[in-house]
Design a protein around this motif. Sequence first.
Motif, PDB file in Angstrom:
ATOM      1  N   PHE A 275       0.840  -1.201   0.000  1.00  0.00           N
ATOM      2  CA  PHE A 275       0.000   0.000   0.000  1.00  0.00           C
ATOM      3  C   PHE A 275       0.872   1.246   0.000  1.00  0.00           C
ATOM      4  O   PHE A 275       1.730   1.410   0.862  1.00  0.00           O
ATOM      5  CB  PHE A 275      -0.916  -0.017   1.223  1.00  0.00           C
ATOM      6  N   SER A 276       0.646   2.131  -0.964  1.00  0.00           N
ATOM      7  CA  SER A 276       1.602   3.213  -1.222  1.00  0.00           C
ATOM      8  C   SER A 276       1.263   4.534  -0.542  1.00  0.00           C
ATOM      9  O   SER A 276       2.118   5.397  -0.409  1.00  0.00           O
ATOM     10  CB  SER A 276       1.701   3.444  -2.739  1.00  0.00           C
ATOM     11  N   ILE A 277       0.012   4.714  -0.126  1.00  0.00           N
ATOM     12  CA  ILE A 277      -0.371   5.995   0.456  1.00  0.00           C
ATOM     13  C   ILE A 277       0.300   6.165   1.818  1.00  0.00           C
ATOM     14  O   ILE A 277       0.236   5.280   2.665  1.00  0.00           O
ATOM     15  CB  ILE A 277      -1.900   6.095   0.603  1.00  0.00           C
ATOM     16  N   SER A 278       0.938   7.309   2.004  1.00  0.00           N
ATOM     17  CA  SER A 278       1.610   7.579   3.274  1.00  0.00           C
ATOM     18  C   SER A 278       0.967   8.786   3.935  1.00  0.00           C
ATOM     19  O   SER A 278       0.692   9.792   3.290  1.00  0.00           O
ATOM     20  CB  SER A 278       3.104   7.837   3.042  1.00  0.00           C
ATOM     21  N   ILE A 279       0.698   8.652   5.236  1.00  0.00           N
ATOM     22  CA  ILE A 279      -0.015   9.682   5.978  1.00  0.00           C
ATOM     23  C   ILE A 279       0.822  10.106   7.182  1.00  0.00           C
ATOM     24  O   ILE A 279       1.440   9.276   7.846  1.00  0.00           O
ATOM     25  CB  ILE A 279      -1.389   9.150   6.447  1.00  0.00           C
ATOM     26  N   ARG A 280       0.826  11.405   7.462  1.00  0.00           N
ATOM     27  CA  ARG A 280       1.560  11.911   8.625  1.00  0.00           C
ATOM     28  C   ARG A 280       0.842  11.493   9.903  1.00  0.00           C
ATOM     29  O   ARG A 280      -0.370  11.691  10.056  1.00  0.00           O
ATOM     30  CB  ARG A 280       1.668  13.424   8.566  1.00  0.00           C
ATOM     31  N   GLN A 281       1.590  10.907  10.834  1.00  0.00           N
ATOM     32  CA  GLN A 281       1.031  10.435  12.092  1.00  0.00           C
ATOM     33  C   GLN A 281       1.811  11.017  13.266  1.00  0.00           C
ATOM     34  O   GLN A 281       3.051  11.072  13.233  1.00  0.00           O
ATOM     35  CB  GLN A 281       1.110   8.912  12.156  1.00  0.00           C
ATOM     36  N   LEU A 282       1.083  11.422  14.277  1.00  0.00           N
ATOM     37  CA  LEU A 282       1.718  11.874  15.511  1.00  0.00           C
ATOM     38  C   LEU A 282       1.989  10.645  16.365  1.00  0.00           C
ATOM     39  O   LEU A 282       1.065   9.972  16.824  1.00  0.00           O
ATOM     40  CB  LEU A 282       0.811  12.858  16.249  1.00  0.00           C
ATOM     41  N   PHE A 283       3.261  10.344  16.560  1.00  0.00           N
ATOM     42  CA  PHE A 283       3.639   9.157  17.321  1.00  0.00           C
ATOM     43  C   PHE A 283       4.868   9.473  18.144  1.00  0.00           C
ATOM     44  O   PHE A 283       5.864   9.982  17.628  1.00  0.00           O
ATOM     45  CB  PHE A 283       3.913   7.989  16.371  1.00  0.00           C
ATOM     46  N   GLU A 284       4.767   9.229  19.439  1.00  0.00           N
ATOM     47  CA  GLU A 284       5.855   9.490  20.386  1.00  0.00           C
ATOM     48  C   GLU A 284       6.325  10.945  20.334  1.00  0.00           C
ATOM     49  O   GLU A 284       7.511  11.247  20.416  1.00  0.00           O
ATOM     50  CB  GLU A 284       7.026   8.529  20.140  1.00  0.00           C
ATOM     51  N   GLY A 285       5.364  11.849  20.144  1.00  0.00           N
ATOM     52  CA  GLY A 285       5.654  13.272  20.240  1.00  0.00           C
ATOM     53  C   GLY A 285       6.158  13.940  18.985  1.00  0.00           C
ATOM     54  O   GLY A 285       6.497  15.128  19.020  1.00  0.00           O
ATOM     55  N   SER A 286       6.213  13.209  17.859  1.00  0.00           N
ATOM     56  CA  SER A 286       6.659  13.842  16.610  1.00  0.00           C
ATOM     57  C   SER A 286       5.812  13.351  15.444  1.00  0.00           C
ATOM     58  O   SER A 286       5.285  12.229  15.472  1.00  0.00           O
ATOM     59  CB  SER A 286       8.136  13.538  16.341  1.00  0.00           C
ATOM     60  N   LEU A 287       5.683  14.207  14.439  1.00  0.00           N
ATOM     61  CA  LEU A 287       4.954  13.830  13.231  1.00  0.00           C
ATOM     62  C   LEU A 287       5.854  12.993  12.345  1.00  0.00           C
ATOM     63  O   LEU A 287       6.965  13.396  12.009  1.00  0.00           O
ATOM     64  CB  LEU A 287       4.485  15.076  12.478  1.00  0.00           C
ATOM     65  N   GLN A 288       5.357  11.821  11.967  1.00  0.00           N
ATOM     66  CA  GLN A 288       6.148  10.896  11.159  1.00  0.00           C
ATOM     67  C   GLN A 288       5.289  10.360  10.019  1.00  0.00           C
ATOM     68  O   GLN A 288       4.086  10.173  10.171  1.00  0.00           O
ATOM     69  CB  GLN A 288       6.648   9.726  12.023  1.00  0.00           C
ATOM     70  N   TRP A 289       5.927  10.070   8.887  1.00  0.00           N
ATOM     71  CA  TRP A 289       5.212   9.461   7.769  1.00  0.00           C
ATOM     72  C   TRP A 289       4.929   8.000   8.093  1.00  0.00           C
ATOM     73  O   TRP A 289       5.764   7.306   8.667  1.00  0.00           O
ATOM     74  CB  TRP A 289       6.011   9.572   6.472  1.00  0.00           C
ATOM     75  N   SER A 290       3.725   7.552   7.724  1.00  0.00           N
ATOM     76  CA  SER A 290       3.292   6.203   8.108  1.00  0.00           C
ATOM     77  C   SER A 290       4.175   5.106   7.523  1.00  0.00           C
ATOM     78  O   SER A 290       4.312   4.036   8.123  1.00  0.00           O
ATOM     79  CB  SER A 290       1.833   5.974   7.685  1.00  0.00           C
ATOM     80  N   ASN A 291       4.792   5.352   6.367  1.00  0.00           N
ATOM     81  CA  ASN A 291       5.653   4.313   5.791  1.00  0.00           C
ATOM     82  C   ASN A 291       7.049   4.294   6.420  1.00  0.00           C
ATOM     83  O   ASN A 291       7.898   3.500   6.029  1.00  0.00           O
ATOM     84  CB  ASN A 291       5.767   4.486   4.272  1.00  0.00           C
ATOM     85  N   GLN A 292       7.269   5.175   7.413  1.00  0.00           N
ATOM     86  CA  GLN A 292       8.568   5.210   8.089  1.00  0.00           C
ATOM     87  C   GLN A 292       8.428   5.161   9.607  1.00  0.00           C
ATOM     88  O   GLN A 292       9.357   5.518  10.336  1.00  0.00           O
ATOM     89  CB  GLN A 292       9.333   6.473   7.671  1.00  0.00           C
ATOM     90  N   LEU A 293       7.273   4.725  10.074  1.00  0.00           N
ATOM     91  CA  LEU A 293       7.067   4.607  11.512  1.00  0.00           C
ATOM     92  C   LEU A 293       7.950   3.504  12.082  1.00  0.00           C
ATOM     93  O   LEU A 293       8.329   2.567  11.369  1.00  0.00           O
ATOM     94  CB  LEU A 293       5.598   4.297  11.800  1.00  0.00           C
TER      95      LEU A 293
END
Length: 706
Positions: A275-293
């Motif tokens: 799945f190619s869509i990447s979404i910004r996620q707030l995780f552990e206090g920083s915004l991260q792209w979902s494909n790089q969590l």
Amino acid sequence: MKSFFKNLFQNKEQFVFYLLLAFCLLFSIKGSFDAGMSGDEETHNIQAERVFNYYTSFGKDTTAIDLNEKNNLPSYGQFVDNLAYTLAKVAHIEDVMQVRHTTNALFGWIAVLFAGLLAFRLSGKRYLPAIFASLLLFFSPRFLGHSFNNLKDFNLAVAILVGIYYIVVFLQDFPKVKRSTVILLIISIGIAIAVRIGGLILIAYMGLFFLLYFIKEYKLKGLYTPPASKIFGKLFLWGLLCGGAGYVLGILLWPYALVSPIQHPLEVFGYMSQFSISIRQLFEGSLQWSNQLPWYYTSKFIVITIPIAVLIGSCIYLFTGWKKDRRFFTFLLLFCTLFPIFWITYTKANVYGGWRHSMFAYPPLVVFAALGFDSLVVLARKPIFKYIFMALPLALLIGPVSHVIRNHPYEYVYFNELVGGTKNAFGTYELDYYYHSTKEGTEWILEHADTKNLKKGEKIKVATWHTPSVSYYLRKDTAHFTTVFSRIYEMGNNDWDYAVFTVTGMNPDWITNAKMFPPNNTVYTVKVDGVPICIVLKRTDKSDYLGYQAMQRNALDTALPLFRHALEVNPYNEQALENLSNIYLAKANLDSARILASFWAENVPSNISALNLLANVYFSGKDYNNALLQANKMKKISPDDINGYWLAAYSYIQTQNLQFALNELQKLIEIRPDFKAAYQLMAQIYQVAGDNQAAQKCMQIASQLP
């Protein structure tokens, strides 16, 4: 019927179980009327309409099977979406979203029922563990919250749970398997596939557990009457029948697969895996792209968002669930829980929105936990300890139950005691990532906005990032309201009167800065445990928007006083800070630009735009060391943002550190191999350094890029 009620009242645990199911059913139906739209509902409802047209036109309307780059919805079977749309259509119900939510809630109740039934079967047909399982699942706030409006991830979990139950029943009854068990196993497999392609895992589960059961019962025990080969053949044929018939049923309910029953499911399976869509996620206090969590994203999110009761019960059963007569089914539950999470982690799957993509792994864990609590009751010798152990899961559920009561219909915005609850999770993890609260925010505007003084043809503009849900709840008064799209960090540049924004995807430094958030024009806030999950803004001044319009026309002298006024109204207006700083920068008023950009960056230290602006101000003032300092901050905060590397490279060039500049550009093209300007700049550096061969190679690459 008379004997049924007589037995019911004689068996108190059975009576409590049925009473609990009745309560859960009523609460689920009632709760569905309070739920808002989820983030994906509009698109899936549109696809459901296409599916309806496909079947009613006997395949002539092919819109439902048109899979392309802009529309991936044919790749979903979305059985429950299609069912809900059909019910609304046939019953002529205008509020299709309510039909969807109530239908989904009924499927949620089915999950609660079958969690109890699975615990009932695995405990030797006892009702106490059934009560524990149903109670634990229903008062799992995340699971309950998704039961109101998540028609794809949630119902895959429901179908797989039902399938696991009938696999267990099949094996417990084997070789005297009831016809109803086979039929219901086939139906559960078919519906699972018709919800999402991931439903195929039920066939894999069935094959694996049939094989392991055969090895356990007929190989390791040495039972050869009847011959093992005959037993194996019988299990194989049953598995082939159930898997094959379930697959056919799933295909019949899924238009895209129906037109090519082998090729299309295989294509979709591969597509979903990558799945190619990447979404910004707030995780552990920083915004991260979902494909790089981080690799532990899913497992950590599960641990911190499910009830402590489930975690403790599961730990108990890890020690008590391995008796000889339970060992096989203990492994079955554990495998159905851990394997999906392991596979998501191992394959580095692109997941986001908490653990909703692995939700189907949760009900087996709940049953596992229920059996853990029950094992304590069974092991207790004195009545007092039995009662204590019976009350233990209830006591541990006080927090989740309290959360459900306080925060309905936002149950799914839940974090457990391991992170200090939802209040402490604010600014560290995403809360309302599925936009449930836009309903409440929009309905507040409908109730409080002044429509009486509107001129003829004039409408109140409601801005939002998630236009489908806001538009849906404004649909009954389109004469006075219209929806406009705006990201929250661009709201100053757009024309609107009210705005509805869920607190998701927002910079954590911004939302945790009490001076800046919520903005001073916030008129209503939707809260969970005292922290905002949605804000409603009312615009009393449009000077930032008018200034942006003037800026677009290059009328900078007109824009200047407008942005200054906007900052008088709200000194923390980010769009006004950015735009006014850029005007000062364009006019070479570097001191004013630096003051504003520094103020912005100090208040929101992780804002890439603020750092980028400040770096450019320093660069324009030939303060290359400070420009490099800001560029390095950008790279650290957002490693995949090429602007940090680009600015760093230019800063190194100005200080004659050419090798460092080349290093930055090399990192940049690793992120963006098609960035033509980077190759051209590298060529210039190589030419200065006298390496004509490397320069020519870079120019050759650049010439091949658009």
